[in-house]
Design an enzyme around this catalytic site. Structure first.
Site, short mmCIF file in Angstrom:
data_model
loop_
_atom_site.label_atom_id
_atom_site.label_comp_id
_atom_site.label_asym_id
_atom_site.label_seq_id
_atom_site.Cartn_x
_atom_site.Cartn_y
_atom_site.Cartn_z
CB SER A 1 -0.90 0.00 1.23
OG SER A 1 -0.08 -0.07 2.39
N GLY A 2 1.99 1.19 -0.71
CA GLY A 2 2.82 2.39 -0.85
C GLY A 2 2.22 3.29 -1.93
CD1 TRP B 1 3.48 -0.08 -8.79
CD2 TRP B 1 2.09 1.52 -9.48
NE1 TRP B 1 3.02 -0.43 -10.04
CE2 TRP B 1 2.17 0.54 -10.49
CE3 TRP B 1 1.26 2.63 -9.68
CZ2 TRP B 1 1.45 0.62 -11.69
CZ3 TRP B 1 0.53 2.71 -10.88
CH2 TRP B 1 0.64 1.72 -11.85
CG PHE C 1 9.69 -5.03 2.52
CD1 PHE C 1 10.66 -5.04 3.52
CD2 PHE C 1 9.32 -3.81 1.98
CE1 PHE C 1 11.24 -3.86 3.97
CE2 PHE C 1 9.88 -2.63 2.44
CZ PHE C 1 10.85 -2.65 3.43
CE LYS D 1 7.80 -0.53 -13.11
NZ LYS D 1 7.63 0.82 -13.68
CE LYS E 1 11.66 1.62 -13.80
NZ LYS E 1 11.38 2.64 -12.79
CG ASN F 1 15.30 4.58 -8.54
OD1 ASN F 1 16.02 4.16 -7.64
ND2 ASN F 1 14.11 4.05 -8.80
CD GLN G 1 11.85 -1.37 -5.09
OE1 GLN G 1 11.36 -2.46 -5.35
NE2 GLN G 1 12.27 -1.07 -3.88
#
Ligand code: NAD
Ligand code: 13P
Length: 430
Positions: A11-12, A14, A113, A136, A284, A351, A379
């Site tokens: 539930s971040g 995204w 996680f 990702k 990416k 990023n 990420q």
């Protein structure tokens, strides 16, 4: 007939956006999906500031559980502030309870996680559930590199596809149009060979086998039966023992997944290349860090475009080298999960922004992540490390000079000024 119950795990920024999309579609297609969407939330405490629209003087700035705040105000005030979530999104801090009886699991949380989440879920999910990973990143272990779709599928004994694209969450949450790629390529399941009793109610849809000891991939013994022999994302010829979806549920096919994710502002292309789709989204992020580094130096768009070009070369090379039997180069070049995500991530992704800020301020990317992202997570930094450790073990660092330069800068062994020399061997000297 039964309908599919959907749980979003994560539930971040995204995760909450995908829960919104999915919940709009479960309402729009009540014949296929149960309207309520469970959203598993990693519980934490938040306090609402006096200028918050949800500030309650009776509560003041006292700490409140994030799940309670989401369910009361239909907003994830920490990770997706200012966006109203449909009332049929139910925040649940109990992972097992949130996933209970769900036939569709959507994994959407930082890749760090996932191991722990899969361990907790093992043996507690419907055996004929199917999953989609929106994560990702890649999973690197002593055995090599694997996709999160594989890792989740193998870990839970179910099939897992992948969703990835040029998808900055905040833009999509504000319903600004874009597109995504969903890769879904489950093996054919012959229900007559592997019958699952028809369910009387979702309450009976509990696992009847101990999934913790059921490997997904078994040896193909009856090769003559091509219908049951499937090539997985690595091209391994394997017979996947999937539990068929009972016939009294709508089929879990491309059509159903498209109706779960497609919105007028979120277009979906369904493909079969799970490896290319997953790798596009993972790799990416390394390239976006490099783009942030050079833009932070003030080198401008030409430098950034060269980083994108080199990045695309290494992404395709990596895909071909390690997932060559199934990866389709076109996924990198023409799908949202490839070229489009590279462009968007190197323009306004976290990023990119954090790497740029780090160079401008002369601090580490980790420091910027800690101070500027309010709990959101990059990420690219961990993916750069994981991919490097995989390449290093195989003596292949020099074949991926951009990926190798990024980890060198992150770990302080190189400066951004050295990047042009570090990638120079990509030049054609003939
Ligand atoms: P985020 O970075 O916004 O939030 C971090 C999340 O991690 C929070 O939900 C937090 O509660 C959770 N968390 C913190 N500690 C945890 C723990 N110990 N166990 C489990 N969860 C914990 O997350 P996000 O943006 O939703 O990212 C999820 C995935 O989606 C990532 O792989 C990311 O690359 C991908 N993605 C993000 C975007 C975007 O624009 N945000 C777009 C496309 C894809
Ligand atoms: P960041 O995690 O760098 O924000 O990238 C978001 C993304 O994946 C956009 O497609």
């Amino acid at each position: 007939a039964h309908r599919h119950k959907v749980t979003v795990i994560g539930s971040g920024n995204w995760g909450s956006t995908i829960a919104k999309i999915v919940a709009e579609n479960t309402t729009a297609h009540p014949d296929v999906f149960e309207p309520e969407v469970q959203m598993w939330v990693y519980e934490e405490e938040v306090s609402l500031a006096a200028d918050s629209p949800h500030y309650d003087p009776a509560v003041g700035d006292a700490k409140q559980k994030l799940t309670a705040v989401i369910n009361k105000y239909h907003e994830n005030v920490k990770y997706l502030p200012g966006i109203r979530l449909p009332a049929n999104v139910v925040a649940n801090p109990d992972l097992i309870d949130a996933a209970k009886n769900s036939t569709i699991l959507v994994f959407n949380l930082p890749h760090q996680f996932i191991d722990n989440i899969c361990k907790q879920l093992r043996g507690h999910i419907v055996p004929y559930a199917r999953a989609i990973s929106c994560i990702k990143g890649v999973h690197v272990s002593d055995d090599g590199v694997s996709l999160f779709s594989e890792w989740i599928g193998d870990g839970l004994g179910i099939y897992c596809g992948a969703l990835s694209g040029a998808n900055i969450a905040n833009e999509i949450a504000a319903e600004k149009w874009c597109a995504t790629t969903i890769a879904y390529d489950p093996p054919p399941v012959d229900a007559s060979r592997n019958p699952t009793p028809r369910t009387q109610s979702p309450a009976h849809a509990q696992p009847k086998v101990d999934l913790s000891i059921t490997p997904v991939v078994a040896t193909a013994t009856d090769d003559h039966d091509e219908a049951l022999v499937h090539k997985d994302a690595r091209g391994r010829k394997s017979k996947v023992k999937l539990t068929p979806v009972p016939l009294d549920f709508p089929p879990l096919d491309h059509r159903t997944f498209k109706s779960l994710f497609r919105r007028p502002y979120f277009h979906v292309r369904m493909v079969s290349d799970v490896a290319g789709t997953s790798l596009g989204g993972a790799l990416k992020n390394i390239v976006a860090l490099a783009a942030g580094f050079v833009v932070g130096k003030g080198w401008g768009d030409n430098a950034k475009s060269e980083i994108c070009r080199l990045g695309m070369v290494e992404m395709i090379k990596f895909g071909k080298a390690f997932f060559g039997q199934t990866v389709d180069t076109a996924t990198f070049t023409v799908e949202s999960a490839g070229m489009a995500d590279l462009v968007t991530s190197c323009s306004s992704g976290r990023n990119f922004r954090c790497a740029k800020m780090a160079v401008e301020r002369g601090v580490t990317v980790e420091e910027i992540e800690r101070t500027e992202l309010n709990g959101q997570m990059l990420q690219g930094t961990s993916t750069a490390k994981e991919v490097n450790s995989f390449l290093k073990t195989r003596g292949l660092e020099h074949e991926y000079p951009l990926f190798t330069a990024v980890i060198g800068v992150l770990e302080g062994r190189h400066s951004v000024d050295e990047i042009p020399d570090l990638v120079a061997e990509e030049e054609d000297w003939d």
